[in-house]
Design an enzyme around this catalytic site. Structure first.
Site, PDB file in Angstrom:
ATOM      1  N   ASP A   1       1.116  25.177   6.886  1.00 17.76           N
ATOM      2  CA  ASP A   1       1.132  25.540   5.471  1.00 17.76           C
ATOM      3  C   ASP A   1       0.975  27.041   5.273  1.00 17.76           C
ATOM      4  O   ASP A   1       0.691  27.509   4.167  1.00 17.76           O
ATOM      5  CB  ASP A   1       0.018  24.808   4.712  1.00 17.76           C
ATOM      6  CG  ASP A   1      -1.374  25.094   5.264  1.00 17.76           C
ATOM      7  OD1 ASP A   1      -1.485  25.842   6.255  1.00 17.76           O
ATOM      8  OD2 ASP A   1      -2.353  24.572   4.704  1.00 17.76           O
TER       9      ASP A   1
ATOM     10  N   GLU B   1      -8.820  16.153   1.629  1.00 14.73           N
ATOM     11  CA  GLU B   1      -8.712  17.085   2.745  1.00 14.73           C
ATOM     12  C   GLU B   1      -8.553  16.379   4.088  1.00 14.73           C
ATOM     13  O   GLU B   1      -7.872  16.871   4.982  1.00 14.73           O
ATOM     14  CB  GLU B   1      -9.952  17.981   2.796  1.00 14.73           C
ATOM     15  CG  GLU B   1     -10.076  18.947   1.633  1.00 14.73           C
ATOM     16  CD  GLU B   1      -9.071  20.076   1.709  1.00 14.73           C
ATOM     17  OE1 GLU B   1      -8.772  20.539   2.824  1.00 14.73           O
ATOM     18  OE2 GLU B   1      -8.567  20.500   0.647  1.00 14.73           O
TER      19      GLU B   1
ATOM     20  N   THR C   1      -6.562  24.875  10.258  1.00 18.51           N
ATOM     21  CA  THR C   1      -7.427  24.304   9.236  1.00 18.51           C
ATOM     22  C   THR C   1      -8.458  23.445   9.944  1.00 18.51           C
ATOM     23  O   THR C   1      -8.111  22.636  10.795  1.00 18.51           O
ATOM     24  CB  THR C   1      -6.621  23.449   8.241  1.00 18.51           C
ATOM     25  OG1 THR C   1      -5.720  24.285   7.520  1.00 18.51           O
ATOM     26  CG2 THR C   1      -7.538  22.734   7.268  1.00 18.51           C
TER      27      THR C   1
END
Length: 415
Positions: free
Chosen positions: A221, A203, A226
């Site tokens: 994405d 990640e 994120t």
């Protein structure tokens, strides 16, 4: 845990003294070989009780046995041969609970295992496995599918090679602790630490997941922003849940004013109402111990705890538990269940004697890779193929260290 630490734990903490003569017969064609395993240190993944501990499998008596408790479908017994030994023959004398599928393996570090023999049609009794070729300090009998409803049990595991054999040594109280650590699932603090570092390598490209509380960016994405220690996203509800919980715990926090915008963009990649101030507010909030603790708790509530519970119910050891957890982090729990459903069309879960754990994990990882490749942002599948699959090929079902893997071409190691 380092190799040296493991060697000490197995070499001095779990040994067994045997001063009685061997009563199980050895056939003439074994004469050139030396019995390497009698009275050597031994641990097992589980035992039913003290009367059936691991040492009973190497004590030389035909009427004493190791018996594994019911639990994960895969169970093992590891013998410390004292030094690297060439292994040419292994003789198994099964008691009532035999393995339908099992492997005889050697290892230098109790982490990466090499097969000397594997079968999927075991039928109990005595298996005399000759003309084996391999070397290692540790020998493991790994049962991956039971042949009976009861747990695995062995009267004797006799290991032969040119020798010389190391002497029998004395049992100490460290035996059960050493076995428990090797066999522990992801709720064990050390195993959980490895799992969190593994996810962080994929990640955040670092093993230091605690350094990622303030991470926030748009990866383009389709999931908006994120951020944080497991990639909470503004487009998939978990960032909204995180900030909602943080605001419950600390009502005046820097992110609370953005809750209406987070609700509005949930399900999209939009930044509407979040820009330009949200990234700075997130980074400022990351200095707050309450926000950090909330990230950890929400990670566990949404992903770690339910995925590990599902894997445990499926009869999986630590590697399988991690495979489920990593899938949940990327795809959510609903996505994990869809991947599991796809795998069920190819294999059976190990619980209740229905499936072989290794076969199941390969099917699960295949389904995971197939799902990842449906999304352009996730078509690099190295977090599976050069990490989880690497551990599975080494049959490191317990996710024991040392661990070495690659993600996005970068190599990581936990010792």
């Amino acid at each position: 845990m380092s190799f040296r630490a493991k060697a000490i734990a197995l070499g001095t903490g779990i040994a067994a003294v045997c001063t009685v003569p061997l009563v199980i017969s050895v056939t003439a064609d074994a004469a050139p070989d030396v019995l390497l395993s009698k009275g050597r240190p031994v641990v097992a993944s589980t035992v039913t009780d003290a009367a059936h501990d691991a040492a009973k499998a190497v004590d030389g008596f035909a009427n004493t046995s190791w018996a594994a408790a019911l639990g994960p479908a895969s169970q093992w017994l590891i013998v410390d041969l004292g030094q690297t030994q060439d292994v040419t023959r292994v003789r198994l004398h099964w008691a009532g609970g035999y393995a339908k599928a099992y492997r005889i393996q050697v290892s230098d570090d109790v982490s990466a295992w090499r097969d000397l023999y594997a079968t999927t049609d075991g039928d109990g009794g005595t298996d005399d496995l000759k003309k084996l070729a391999g070397a290692g300090r540790y020998l493991r009998v790994l049962g991956t599918q039971r042949g009976t409803p009861q747990g695995y049990s062995l009267y004797e595991v006799q290991t032969y090679g040119p020798g010389p054999a190391a002497p029998a040594t004395k049992t100490t109280a460290g035996a059960s602790a050493a076995a428990a650590q090797l066999a522990a699932g992801l709720h064990d603090p050390k195993k959980k630490a490895s799992a969190l570092a593994l996810v962080s390598s994929a990640e955040n490209s670092t093993l230091d997941w605690r350094g990622e509380y303030d991470y926030l960016e748009d990866l383009h994405d389709g999931r908006g922003y994120t951020g944080g220690i497991v990639g909470f996203t503004s487009g998939t509800s978990d960032m909204l849940a995180l900030v909602t919980e943080y605001t419950r715990r600390s009502p005046g926090n820097r992110l609370a004013p953005y809750l209406p915008a987070l609700r509005a963009v949930d399900g999209s990649d939009s930044h509407a109402g979040l820009d330009p101030g949200y990234p700075a507010a997130w980074k400022a909030a990351a200095a707050d111990p309450v926000f950090r603790k909330t990230q950890e708790d929400e990670r566990d509530r949404m992903y770690f705890d339910p995925s590990v519970a599902l894997a445990t119910a499926d009869g999986l050891r630590a590697l399988g538990q991690f495979a489920y957890y990593d899938a949940a982090v990327m795809h959510g729990m609903s996505g994990l269940r869809e991947i599991r459903a796809a795998a069920l069309r190819k294999a059976q879960v190990p619980k209740d004697q229905t499936g072989d754990e290794i076969v199941w994990l390969n099917a699960f990882l295949n389904a995971r890779v197939a799902e990842m490749r449906t999304e352009p942002a996730h078509r690099d599948v190295s977090r599976v193929e050069t990490a989880q699959r690497t551990f599975l090929r080494a049959t490191n079902l317990d996710l024991n260290t040392p661990l070495t893997w690659k993600v996005y071409g970068e190599t990581f190691t936990i010792r």
